[in-house]
Design a protein around this motif. Sequence first.
Motif, short mmCIF file in Angstrom:
data_model
loop_
_atom_site.label_atom_id
_atom_site.label_comp_id
_atom_site.label_asym_id
_atom_site.label_seq_id
_atom_site.Cartn_x
_atom_site.Cartn_y
_atom_site.Cartn_z
N LEU A 31 0.85 -1.19 0.00
CA LEU A 31 0.00 0.00 0.00
C LEU A 31 0.88 1.24 0.00
O LEU A 31 1.61 1.50 0.97
CB LEU A 31 -0.94 0.02 1.21
N ALA A 32 0.82 2.00 -1.08
CA ALA A 32 1.66 3.18 -1.23
C ALA A 32 1.42 4.16 -0.09
O ALA A 32 0.28 4.43 0.29
CB ALA A 32 1.36 3.86 -2.56
N GLY A 33 2.49 4.68 0.47
CA GLY A 33 2.42 5.67 1.53
C GLY A 33 2.29 5.11 2.92
O GLY A 33 2.46 5.84 3.90
N VAL A 34 1.97 3.83 3.07
CA VAL A 34 1.85 3.23 4.40
C VAL A 34 3.24 2.87 4.89
O VAL A 34 3.93 2.06 4.30
CB VAL A 34 0.93 1.99 4.39
N ARG A 35 3.66 3.54 5.97
CA ARG A 35 4.99 3.30 6.54
C ARG A 35 4.98 2.18 7.57
O ARG A 35 5.95 1.46 7.71
CB ARG A 35 5.53 4.58 7.16
N GLU A 36 3.88 2.09 8.32
CA GLU A 36 3.76 1.06 9.34
C GLU A 36 2.29 0.74 9.51
O GLU A 36 1.43 1.62 9.38
CB GLU A 36 4.34 1.56 10.68
N ALA A 37 2.00 -0.52 9.80
CA ALA A 37 0.61 -0.95 10.04
C ALA A 37 0.61 -2.00 11.13
O ALA A 37 1.50 -2.84 11.20
CB ALA A 37 0.01 -1.51 8.75
N ARG A 38 -0.39 -1.93 11.98
CA ARG A 38 -0.49 -2.91 13.06
C ARG A 38 -1.96 -3.18 13.38
O ARG A 38 -2.81 -2.30 13.25
CB ARG A 38 0.29 -2.46 14.27
N THR A 39 -2.21 -4.39 13.81
CA THR A 39 -3.54 -4.81 14.22
C THR A 39 -3.77 -4.40 15.66
O THR A 39 -2.86 -4.50 16.48
CB THR A 39 -3.68 -6.34 14.09
N GLU A 40 -4.98 -3.97 15.94
CA GLU A 40 -5.36 -3.64 17.31
C GLU A 40 -6.61 -4.42 17.67
O GLU A 40 -7.24 -5.04 16.82
CB GLU A 40 -5.58 -2.13 17.44
N ALA A 41 -6.97 -4.37 18.92
CA ALA A 41 -8.14 -5.11 19.41
C ALA A 41 -9.43 -4.61 18.74
O ALA A 41 -9.50 -3.48 18.25
CB ALA A 41 -8.26 -4.95 20.93
N GLY A 42 -10.41 -5.48 18.71
CA GLY A 42 -11.73 -5.10 18.23
C GLY A 42 -11.84 -4.93 16.73
O GLY A 42 -12.66 -4.14 16.25
N GLY A 43 -11.01 -5.65 15.96
CA GLY A 43 -11.09 -5.56 14.51
C GLY A 43 -10.60 -4.24 13.96
O GLY A 43 -11.05 -3.79 12.91
N ARG A 44 -9.69 -3.61 14.65
CA ARG A 44 -9.16 -2.32 14.20
C ARG A 44 -7.71 -2.47 13.74
O ARG A 44 -7.00 -3.36 14.17
CB ARG A 44 -9.21 -1.29 15.33
N ALA A 45 -7.32 -1.56 12.88
CA ALA A 45 -5.94 -1.49 12.43
C ALA A 45 -5.50 -0.04 12.51
O ALA A 45 -6.30 0.88 12.31
CB ALA A 45 -5.82 -1.99 10.99
N ASP A 131 -1.41 -0.13 -6.10
CA ASP A 131 -1.47 -0.95 -4.88
C ASP A 131 -1.88 -2.37 -5.21
O ASP A 131 -1.34 -3.33 -4.64
CB ASP A 131 -2.46 -0.34 -3.88
N LEU A 132 -2.84 -2.54 -6.10
CA LEU A 132 -3.26 -3.90 -6.49
C LEU A 132 -2.14 -4.65 -7.17
O LEU A 132 -1.93 -5.84 -6.93
CB LEU A 132 -4.50 -3.85 -7.38
N GLU A 133 -1.39 -3.98 -8.03
CA GLU A 133 -0.25 -4.62 -8.70
C GLU A 133 0.81 -5.01 -7.68
O GLU A 133 1.42 -6.08 -7.78
CB GLU A 133 0.33 -3.72 -9.79
N GLN A 134 1.03 -4.15 -6.67
CA GLN A 134 1.99 -4.47 -5.62
C GLN A 134 1.49 -5.64 -4.77
O GLN A 134 2.28 -6.48 -4.34
CB GLN A 134 2.25 -3.25 -4.73
N PHE A 135 0.17 -5.70 -4.52
CA PHE A 135 -0.39 -6.83 -3.78
C PHE A 135 -0.16 -8.12 -4.57
O PHE A 135 0.22 -9.14 -3.99
CB PHE A 135 -1.89 -6.64 -3.50
#
Length: 143
Positions: A31-45, A131-135
């Motif tokens: 995902l372009a521009g996303v530097r960091e991603a993490r999962t959190e409780a309750g179905g959140r990111a 983003d789809l091509e990168q996926f």
Amino acid sequence: MSTLEEHVDVGVPIDRAWDGLHRVENYPRFLAGVREARTEAGGRARLDVEAGGPAREFEAEMSDRAGERVLEWRTTGAPRLAGSFSLLAIDQDHTRVQARVEYDPATVRETFGGPKGFAQANAIERLVRGDLEQFKEYVEQER
């Protein structure tokens, strides 16, 4: 609201593509521009994004319709964005990944900057397509 739909066919079984979409920590890989991603409780990111300006943090709610192979998401604050990823098995080894994004062009422009009108729609379309091509590249390499 504007709606954008794009798709890409990937050379992996539907289960592998589905698993790839659920590895939130790997979102920066496709995902372009996303530097960091993490999962959190309750179905959140939580996503740290740098796109067209200073870095910002976004929280998104994610929900599955696993039986239908649909992952829905929406931001919980500004800017208001929503969308989904739908997966469809083409055959045993190929899957179509359909991305749908709903956005308000004025809000996106205020948040991320960039062009107005048709030029902005084209920029967002190119971003989602990229983003789809990168996926595709990410999930096919994860074999």
